[in-house]
Each structure stands twice: as C-alpha cells, then as structure tokens.
Design a protein around this motif. Structure first.
Motif, mmCIF file in Angstrom:
data_model
loop_
_atom_site.group_PDB
_atom_site.id
_atom_site.type_symbol
_atom_site.label_atom_id
_atom_site.label_comp_id
_atom_site.label_asym_id
_atom_site.label_seq_id
_atom_site.Cartn_x
_atom_site.Cartn_y
_atom_site.Cartn_z
ATOM 1 N N LEU A 1 0.845 -1.198 0.000
ATOM 2 C CA LEU A 1 0.000 0.000 0.000
ATOM 3 C C LEU A 1 0.882 1.251 0.000
ATOM 4 O O LEU A 1 0.614 2.202 -0.744
ATOM 5 N N ARG A 2 1.950 1.267 0.822
ATOM 6 C CA ARG A 2 2.857 2.415 0.858
ATOM 7 C C ARG A 2 3.509 2.624 -0.510
ATOM 8 O O ARG A 2 3.653 3.745 -0.970
ATOM 9 N N ARG A 3 3.913 1.544 -1.148
ATOM 10 C CA ARG A 3 4.543 1.660 -2.478
ATOM 11 C C ARG A 3 3.548 2.196 -3.500
ATOM 12 O O ARG A 3 3.908 2.973 -4.386
ATOM 13 N N GLY A 4 2.297 1.767 -3.375
ATOM 14 C CA GLY A 4 1.270 2.239 -4.317
ATOM 15 C C GLY A 4 0.940 3.704 -4.141
ATOM 16 O O GLY A 4 0.617 4.403 -5.113
ATOM 17 N N ILE A 5 1.026 4.208 -2.931
ATOM 18 C CA ILE A 5 0.704 5.610 -2.662
ATOM 19 C C ILE A 5 1.817 6.514 -3.178
ATOM 20 O O ILE A 5 1.552 7.605 -3.665
#
Length: 108
Positions: A103-107
């Motif tokens: 999720l952090r990488r996607g944001i």
C-alpha cells in the motif's frame, strides 16, 4: 443380562451423498444357547439394525473405544482443547506487514 455395544468403524467420506459411519453391533453377556441362536442369523439382525455385522458372545467383551474416563468422584472427565494460535498470529502479522508495504509503495 445381555449388553448391546456399538463398535464404530472408520467413517466413509463421499464426494456426493452423505458421509457414513458404519458400525458393528456387539451383543455380549448372553447365555450359550442365545449366543448360538444369534450366531446362526447375524445377517438378519444386521439388516434390520443397519449394522455391517453382528457379533455375539456369551462372555463379557469390553470395547476400549466405548469406555468413558471418569474422575475420582465417578463423573465423566471433560477435556478442553485449545488451539495453538501462535503461528497463526505470526502469519497474520506477516501478511499485514506485506499488505501495508504494498500500500505504501502504491501511494508513492
């Protein structure tokens, strides 16, 4: 006085239709003549009761699977089984960490 006991056989699991737990009907503590009579027609009794077979004995036959353990006061013992969830917790935490990182990488 005669006793009736059930000896359960391994369960038959079916993909289609209901599972089945076959059993053998065990009759013990009967007189010699009665045991001989029943031994002559066990298939008839089995058919009527749904048992796989009928065994008849004049003496006492104890089936260990039918024994109920009792406490010192004579009451049946009760067991509480608790699952070990330690590995489960670790797996869940690993999956949460993995999902959080994705999720952090996607944001970004």
């Amino acid at each position: 006085m005669a006793r009736l006991q059930i000896l359960e056989l391994p369960t038959i699991y079916r993909d289609e239709g209901p599972d089945e737990t076959p059993y053998i009907l065990v009759i013990d503590q009967v007189g010699e003549e009665t045991a001989a009579d029943i031994a002559r027609w066990p298939d008839d009794i089995a058919t009527r009761t749904g048992a796989r077979h009928v065994l008849c004995f004049s003496e006492t036959v104890d089936i260990p699977a039918n024994e109920t353990p009792v406490d010192p006061d004579g009451y049946p013992l009760k067991f509480r089984v608790e699952g070990d969830l330690e590995q489960f917790r670790e797996q869940v935490q690993q999956e949460i960490a993995k999902a959080s990182e994705q999720l952090r990488r996607g944001i970004r």
